[in-house]
Design a protein around this motif. Structure first.
Motif, PDB file in Angstrom:
ATOM      1  N   ALA A  62      37.309  58.694  31.414  1.00 43.18           N
ATOM      2  CA  ALA A  62      38.768  58.698  31.293  1.00 43.18           C
ATOM      3  C   ALA A  62      39.410  57.818  32.355  1.00 43.18           C
ATOM      4  CB  ALA A  62      39.306  60.125  31.401  1.00 43.18           C
ATOM      5  N   ILE A  63      38.928  57.902  33.571  1.00 39.51           N
ATOM      6  CA  ILE A  63      39.482  57.061  34.640  1.00 39.51           C
ATOM      7  C   ILE A  63      39.180  55.596  34.362  1.00 39.51           C
ATOM      8  CG2 ILE A  63      39.330  56.500  37.107  1.00 39.51           C
ATOM      9  CD1 ILE A  63      40.972  59.024  36.503  1.00 39.51           C
ATOM     10  N   ARG A  64      37.990  55.294  33.853  1.00 42.34           N
ATOM     11  CA  ARG A  64      37.669  53.904  33.486  1.00 42.34           C
ATOM     12  C   ARG A  64      38.620  53.388  32.414  1.00 42.34           C
ATOM     13  NH1 ARG A  64      31.133  53.869  32.564  1.00 42.34           N
ATOM     14  NH2 ARG A  64      30.616  55.240  34.293  1.00 42.34           N
ATOM     15  N   VAL A  65      38.887  54.218  31.400  1.00 40.28           N
ATOM     16  CA  VAL A  65      39.800  53.829  30.318  1.00 40.28           C
ATOM     17  C   VAL A  65      41.188  53.544  30.883  1.00 40.28           C
ATOM     18  CG1 VAL A  65      41.029  54.682  28.266  1.00 40.28           C
ATOM     19  CG2 VAL A  65      38.546  55.030  28.476  1.00 40.28           C
ATOM     20  N   LEU A  66      41.684  54.434  31.723  1.00 40.19           N
ATOM     21  CA  LEU A  66      43.007  54.248  32.300  1.00 40.19           C
ATOM     22  C   LEU A  66      43.062  53.004  33.186  1.00 40.19           C
ATOM     23  CD1 LEU A  66      43.879  57.968  33.136  1.00 40.19           C
ATOM     24  CD2 LEU A  66      44.826  56.555  31.273  1.00 40.19           C
ATOM     25  N   MET A  67      42.017  52.770  33.980  1.00 35.74           N
ATOM     26  CA  MET A  67      41.991  51.561  34.815  1.00 35.74           C
ATOM     27  C   MET A  67      41.962  50.313  33.948  1.00 35.74           C
ATOM     28  SD  MET A  67      39.813  52.443  38.288  1.00 35.74           S
ATOM     29  CE  MET A  67      38.244  52.554  37.494  1.00 35.74           C
ATOM     30  N   HIS A  68      41.199  50.359  32.858  1.00 42.10           N
ATOM     31  CA  HIS A  68      41.123  49.207  31.960  1.00 42.10           C
ATOM     32  C   HIS A  68      42.493  48.907  31.364  1.00 42.10           C
ATOM     33  CE1 HIS A  68      40.112  46.699  28.513  1.00 42.10           C
ATOM     34  NE2 HIS A  68      39.012  46.392  29.177  1.00 42.10           N
ATOM     35  N   CYS A  69      43.185  49.939  30.922  1.00 40.26           N
ATOM     36  CA  CYS A  69      44.521  49.746  30.353  1.00 40.26           C
ATOM     37  C   CYS A  69      45.498  49.225  31.404  1.00 40.26           C
ATOM     38  CB  CYS A  69      45.035  51.043  29.745  1.00 40.26           C
ATOM     39  SG  CYS A  69      44.161  51.522  28.239  1.00 40.26           S
ATOM     40  N   ALA A  70      45.414  49.741  32.625  1.00 43.45           N
ATOM     41  CA  ALA A  70      46.299  49.275  33.697  1.00 43.45           C
ATOM     42  C   ALA A  70      46.007  47.825  34.061  1.00 43.45           C
ATOM     43  CB  ALA A  70      46.154  50.165  34.928  1.00 43.45           C
ATOM     44  N   ALA A  71      44.733  47.451  34.071  1.00 48.70           N
ATOM     45  CA  ALA A  71      44.355  46.074  34.400  1.00 48.70           C
ATOM     46  C   ALA A  71      44.803  45.098  33.319  1.00 48.70           C
ATOM     47  CB  ALA A  71      42.839  45.981  34.597  1.00 48.70           C
ATOM     48  N   ASN A  72      44.968  45.597  32.116  1.00 45.98           N
ATOM     49  CA  ASN A  72      45.380  44.759  30.985  1.00 45.98           C
ATOM     50  C   ASN A  72      46.805  45.104  30.556  1.00 45.98           C
ATOM     51  OD1 ASN A  72      42.905  43.111  29.940  1.00 45.98           O
ATOM     52  ND2 ASN A  72      42.118  45.100  30.588  1.00 45.98           N
ATOM     53  N   HIS A  73      47.636  45.421  31.511  1.00 48.57           N
ATOM     54  CA  HIS A  73      49.029  45.806  31.259  1.00 48.57           C
ATOM     55  C   HIS A  73      49.736  44.736  30.432  1.00 48.57           C
ATOM     56  CE1 HIS A  73      52.973  47.428  31.917  1.00 48.57           C
ATOM     57  NE2 HIS A  73      53.385  46.240  32.315  1.00 48.57           N
ATOM     58  N   LEU A 101      38.014  44.267  40.638  1.00 48.18           N
ATOM     59  CA  LEU A 101      38.131  45.137  39.473  1.00 48.18           C
ATOM     60  C   LEU A 101      38.722  44.365  38.296  1.00 48.18           C
ATOM     61  CD1 LEU A 101      37.833  48.136  38.464  1.00 48.18           C
ATOM     62  CD2 LEU A 101      40.275  48.322  38.931  1.00 48.18           C
ATOM     63  N   ILE A 102      39.753  43.583  38.551  1.00 42.04           N
ATOM     64  CA  ILE A 102      40.389  42.794  37.499  1.00 42.04           C
ATOM     65  C   ILE A 102      39.396  41.793  36.910  1.00 42.04           C
ATOM     66  CG2 ILE A 102      42.268  41.186  36.953  1.00 42.04           C
ATOM     67  CD1 ILE A 102      43.119  44.132  37.557  1.00 42.04           C
ATOM     68  N   ASP A 103      38.540  41.227  37.744  1.00 39.28           N
ATOM     69  CA  ASP A 103      37.520  40.291  37.248  1.00 39.28           C
ATOM     70  C   ASP A 103      36.572  40.961  36.260  1.00 39.28           C
ATOM     71  OD1 ASP A 103      38.549  38.205  38.744  1.00 39.28           O
ATOM     72  OD2 ASP A 103      37.057  38.395  40.354  1.00 39.28           O
ATOM     73  N   ILE A 104      36.347  42.264  36.428  1.00 44.62           N
ATOM     74  CA  ILE A 104      35.474  43.007  35.519  1.00 44.62           C
ATOM     75  C   ILE A 104      36.233  43.452  34.271  1.00 44.62           C
ATOM     76  CG2 ILE A 104      34.126  45.136  35.243  1.00 44.62           C
ATOM     77  CD1 ILE A 104      33.569  44.938  38.321  1.00 44.62           C
ATOM     78  N   LEU A 105      37.432  43.983  34.457  1.00 43.75           N
ATOM     79  CA  LEU A 105      38.161  44.608  33.356  1.00 43.75           C
ATOM     80  C   LEU A 105      39.077  43.670  32.585  1.00 43.75           C
ATOM     81  CD1 LEU A 105      39.112  48.019  35.000  1.00 43.75           C
ATOM     82  CD2 LEU A 105      37.191  47.506  33.482  1.00 43.75           C
ATOM     83  N   ALA A 106      39.533  42.597  33.217  1.00 41.71           N
ATOM     84  CA  ALA A 106      40.465  41.675  32.558  1.00 41.71           C
ATOM     85  C   ALA A 106      40.162  40.234  32.969  1.00 41.71           C
ATOM     86  CB  ALA A 106      41.897  42.040  32.912  1.00 41.71           C
ATOM     87  N   PRO A 107      38.920  39.785  32.778  1.00 45.26           N
ATOM     88  CA  PRO A 107      38.558  38.445  33.247  1.00 45.26           C
ATOM     89  C   PRO A 107      39.347  37.348  32.537  1.00 45.26           C
ATOM     90  CG  PRO A 107      36.850  39.306  31.808  1.00 45.26           C
ATOM     91  CD  PRO A 107      37.846  40.415  32.037  1.00 45.26           C
ATOM     92  N   GLY A 108      39.743  36.369  33.329  1.00 45.73           N
ATOM     93  CA  GLY A 108      40.425  35.208  32.766  1.00 45.73           C
ATOM     94  C   GLY A 108      41.885  35.436  32.424  1.00 45.73           C
TER      95      GLY A 108
END
Length: 163
Positions: A10-21, A137-144
């Protein structure tokens, strides 16, 4: 205390969504980036949506996004919501408690205090504090994307930086 796999995901999902705001993300995208099965993700996403942490959209152009700004999502609240149904020890279970020491045991009080301290430590930490300005973290969850994990509202709280 051990964090359940559900809360971890759940925390991973939320971080992923936040990184891809600012854009919808897909379950398959999260599964790939966060190393989780889509079936398990579906259950977690459903629960997070029911709790108001996520908005989901069905259909061909569907996906998910945060249900509220990242600076308004407290990690302690997420953990509490997802971990509370799981008893810390047998004596905390309403149904399956067979421990004969429950009425006299002081360990239960100590465990309650420890759990409260655990949540109190997580309470001041926002999702925004985990993601904002966290380039690795952004490089992992929202690269480029060039995203820095900014929140949708005002200034960022950097609670973790002060610790």
């Amino acid at each position: 205390m051990r964090v359940t796999k559900r809360t971890n995901i759940a925390i991973r999902v939320l971080m992923h969504c936040a990184a891809n705001h600012g854009r919808l993300v897909t379950k398959s995208e999260i599964a790939q980036r966060c190393n989780a099965s889509e079936n398990h993700l579906a259950q977690v996403i459903n629960q997070l949506a029911q709790l108001g942490y996520l908005h989901t959209r069905r259909g061909r152009n569907g996906g998910l996004e945060l249900g509220r700004p990242a600076d308004q999502i407290r990690v302690g609240d997420v953990f509490r919501a997802l971990e509370a149904p799981v008893p810390l020890a047998e004596c905390f279970a309403d149904v399956d408690n067979t421990c004969p020491l429950t009425d006299a045991c002081r360990l239960r009080v100590a465990l309650t205090d420890a759990a409260n301290a655990f949540y109190a430590t997580l309470d001041p930490i926002t999702l925004d504090a985990l993601v904002c300005d966290n380039a690795p973290l952004i490089d992992i969850l929202a690269p480029g994307t060039g995203c820095r994990g900014a929140s949708a509202t005002g200034p960022t709280q950097h609670v973790l930086a002060a610790q």
